[in-house]
Design a protein around this motif. Structure first.
Motif, PDB file in Angstrom:
ATOM      1  N   LYS A  67       0.843  -1.105   0.144  1.00  0.00           N
ATOM      2  CA  LYS A  67      -0.097  -0.164   0.082  1.00  0.00           C
ATOM      3  C   LYS A  67       0.643   0.998  -0.124  1.00  0.00           C
ATOM      4  O   LYS A  67       0.853   2.141   0.747  1.00  0.00           O
ATOM      5  CB  LYS A  67      -1.277   0.186   1.237  1.00  0.00           C
ATOM      6  N   ASN A  68       1.537   1.684  -0.653  1.00  0.00           N
ATOM      7  CA  ASN A  68       2.843   2.384  -0.671  1.00  0.00           C
ATOM      8  C   ASN A  68       3.420   2.970  -0.315  1.00  0.00           C
ATOM      9  O   ASN A  68       3.970   3.815  -0.163  1.00  0.00           O
ATOM     10  CB  ASN A  68       2.053   3.311  -1.180  1.00  0.00           C
ATOM     11  N   SER A  69       3.796   1.676   1.306  1.00  0.00           N
ATOM     12  CA  SER A  69       4.494   2.220   1.462  1.00  0.00           C
ATOM     13  C   SER A  69       6.144   1.104   1.744  1.00  0.00           C
ATOM     14  O   SER A  69       5.917  -0.154   1.175  1.00  0.00           O
ATOM     15  CB  SER A  69       4.473   1.851   3.429  1.00  0.00           C
ATOM     16  N   LEU A  70       6.914   1.323   2.264  1.00  0.00           N
ATOM     17  CA  LEU A  70       8.640   0.193   1.785  1.00  0.00           C
ATOM     18  C   LEU A  70       8.535   0.280   3.271  1.00  0.00           C
ATOM     19  O   LEU A  70       9.043   0.594   4.166  1.00  0.00           O
ATOM     20  CB  LEU A  70       9.371   0.894   1.947  1.00  0.00           C
ATOM     21  N   PHE A  71       9.016  -1.153   3.183  1.00  0.00           N
ATOM     22  CA  PHE A  71       9.227  -2.175   4.671  1.00  0.00           C
ATOM     23  C   PHE A  71      10.802  -2.605   4.062  1.00  0.00           C
ATOM     24  O   PHE A  71      10.967  -3.267   3.271  1.00  0.00           O
ATOM     25  CB  PHE A  71       8.591  -3.051   5.055  1.00  0.00           C
ATOM     26  N   ILE A  72      11.669  -2.279   5.304  1.00  0.00           N
ATOM     27  CA  ILE A  72      13.070  -3.315   4.776  1.00  0.00           C
ATOM     28  C   ILE A  72      13.266  -3.692   6.430  1.00  0.00           C
ATOM     29  O   ILE A  72      13.844  -3.455   6.604  1.00  0.00           O
ATOM     30  CB  ILE A  72      13.912  -2.011   4.585  1.00  0.00           C
ATOM     31  N   VAL A  73      14.248  -5.098   6.038  1.00  0.00           N
ATOM     32  CA  VAL A  73      14.314  -6.125   6.831  1.00  0.00           C
ATOM     33  C   VAL A  73      16.144  -6.156   6.987  1.00  0.00           C
ATOM     34  O   VAL A  73      16.301  -6.799   5.875  1.00  0.00           O
ATOM     35  CB  VAL A  73      13.700  -6.792   7.255  1.00  0.00           C
ATOM     36  N   ILE A  74      16.684  -5.938   7.902  1.00  0.00           N
ATOM     37  CA  ILE A  74      18.098  -6.009   8.104  1.00  0.00           C
ATOM     38  C   ILE A  74      18.394  -7.019   9.075  1.00  0.00           C
ATOM     39  O   ILE A  74      17.579  -7.006   9.913  1.00  0.00           O
ATOM     40  CB  ILE A  74      18.703  -5.339   7.368  1.00  0.00           C
ATOM     41  N   GLU A  75      19.800  -7.927   8.855  1.00  0.00           N
ATOM     42  CA  GLU A  75      20.689  -8.933   9.736  1.00  0.00           C
ATOM     43  C   GLU A  75      21.754  -7.940  10.552  1.00  0.00           C
ATOM     44  O   GLU A  75      22.300  -7.419   9.967  1.00  0.00           O
ATOM     45  CB  GLU A  75      21.353  -9.869   9.735  1.00  0.00           C
ATOM     46  N   SER A  76      21.002  -7.572  11.982  1.00  0.00           N
ATOM     47  CA  SER A  76      21.712  -5.764  12.596  1.00  0.00           C
ATOM     48  C   SER A  76      23.146  -6.570  13.439  1.00  0.00           C
ATOM     49  O   SER A  76      23.883  -5.695  13.337  1.00  0.00           O
ATOM     50  CB  SER A  76      21.155  -5.567  13.626  1.00  0.00           C
ATOM     51  N   ASN A  77      23.206  -8.323  12.706  1.00  0.00           N
ATOM     52  CA  ASN A  77      24.937  -8.482  13.783  1.00  0.00           C
ATOM     53  C   ASN A  77      25.818  -7.912  12.711  1.00  0.00           C
ATOM     54  O   ASN A  77      26.750  -7.564  12.758  1.00  0.00           O
ATOM     55  CB  ASN A  77      24.323 -10.054  13.296  1.00  0.00           C
ATOM     56  N   LEU A  78      24.928  -8.210  10.743  1.00  0.00           N
ATOM     57  CA  LEU A  78      25.774  -7.867  10.676  1.00  0.00           C
ATOM     58  C   LEU A  78      26.555  -5.766  10.164  1.00  0.00           C
ATOM     59  O   LEU A  78      27.363  -5.791   9.699  1.00  0.00           O
ATOM     60  CB  LEU A  78      25.811  -7.819   8.560  1.00  0.00           C
ATOM     61  N   VAL A  79      25.761  -5.461  10.604  1.00  0.00           N
ATOM     62  CA  VAL A  79      26.062  -3.991  10.818  1.00  0.00           C
ATOM     63  C   VAL A  79      26.990  -3.977  11.912  1.00  0.00           C
ATOM     64  O   VAL A  79      27.610  -2.280  12.311  1.00  0.00           O
ATOM     65  CB  VAL A  79      24.205  -3.495  10.843  1.00  0.00           C
ATOM     66  N   ARG A  80      26.226  -4.648  13.259  1.00  0.00           N
ATOM     67  CA  ARG A  80      26.840  -4.703  15.146  1.00  0.00           C
ATOM     68  C   ARG A  80      28.550  -4.902  14.722  1.00  0.00           C
ATOM     69  O   ARG A  80      29.761  -4.328  14.852  1.00  0.00           O
ATOM     70  CB  ARG A  80      26.457  -5.141  16.059  1.00  0.00           C
ATOM     71  N   GLU A  81      28.811  -5.945  13.956  1.00  0.00           N
ATOM     72  CA  GLU A  81      30.020  -6.935  14.240  1.00  0.00           C
ATOM     73  C   GLU A  81      30.039  -6.749  12.699  1.00  0.00           C
ATOM     74  O   GLU A  81      30.198  -8.802  12.273  1.00  0.00           O
ATOM     75  CB  GLU A  81      30.279  -7.750  15.111  1.00  0.00           C
ATOM     76  N   PRO A  82      30.359  -6.468  11.690  1.00  0.00           N
ATOM     77  CA  PRO A  82      30.394  -6.701  10.566  1.00  0.00           C
ATOM     78  C   PRO A  82      32.508  -7.545  10.152  1.00  0.00           C
ATOM     79  O   PRO A  82      32.146  -8.856   9.604  1.00  0.00           O
ATOM     80  CB  PRO A  82      30.443  -5.736   9.624  1.00  0.00           C
ATOM     81  N   GLY A  83      32.996  -7.511  11.277  1.00  0.00           N
ATOM     82  CA  GLY A  83      34.452  -8.313  10.889  1.00  0.00           C
ATOM     83  C   GLY A  83      34.050  -9.753  11.298  1.00  0.00           C
ATOM     84  O   GLY A  83      34.967  -9.911  10.891  1.00  0.00           O
TER      85      GLY A  83
END
Length: 162
Positions: free
Chosen positions: A12-28
């Motif tokens: 309905k004309n809205s965008l929803f994005i889901v990410i894996e936050s472990n990859l943002v917190r500790e990308p190493g």
């Protein structure tokens, strides 16, 4: 079997994005996968500018921050360097809100027009918040969200007609 760790969808004309936050917190821990997710996220957000969405929201497990955007790094938030990059990306691409958990209590941070909302646990709350769930209502002209303790959940959630 699990689906992809990051994805997006429109409704309905809205965008929803889901990410894996472990990859943002500790990308190493998985640098190639973290870089792949970040590239996808940047591309997806920038592509979102080509469409006039009513709302854009991001969902992730770890909170961006819990008290203020420049808070110290800790167990419950995204580290400042990654946090700053993510916040710039969200602001530059007109996102309305980020929803997360992990903290096991509710937290709200307003960063300009962006809301950073952390929801308490439905199973093992920490702090004063009881077990509960957050109901998010998406209207053409606004987002509404409210935390409902499990013991006081409404039998129905009323949604106003558009």
């Amino acid at each position: 079997r699990f689906g992809p760790p990051w994805y997006s969808f429109e409704h309905k004309n809205s965008l929803f994005i889901v990410i894996e936050s472990n990859l943002v917190r500790e990308p190493g821990g998985a640098p190639e996968i973290a870089a792949e997710q970040w590239s996808w996220l940047v591309r997806t957000m920038k592509d979102s500018g080509a469409k006039d969405y009513d709302h854009k929201t991001l969902y992730m497990h770890h909170p961006v921050c819990t008290v203020q955007t420049d808070e110290k790094d800790g167990y419950y938030n995204v580290p400042l360097k990654s946090r700053a990059e993510l916040l710039v990306l969200l602001h530059d691409n007109g996102f309305d809100a980020v929803f997360s958990g992990h903290l096991h209590r509710n937290a709200y941070v307003k960063d300009g027009e962006l809301e950073v909302i952390t929801t308490a646990s439905c199973c093992a709350p920490g702090g004063k918040d009881p077990r509960g769930v957050r109901v998010v209502k998406v209207y053409k002209d606004r987002l509404e969200h409210a935390y409902h303790p499990i013991d006081a959940l409404p039998e129905t959630v009323t949604v106003d007609a558009p």
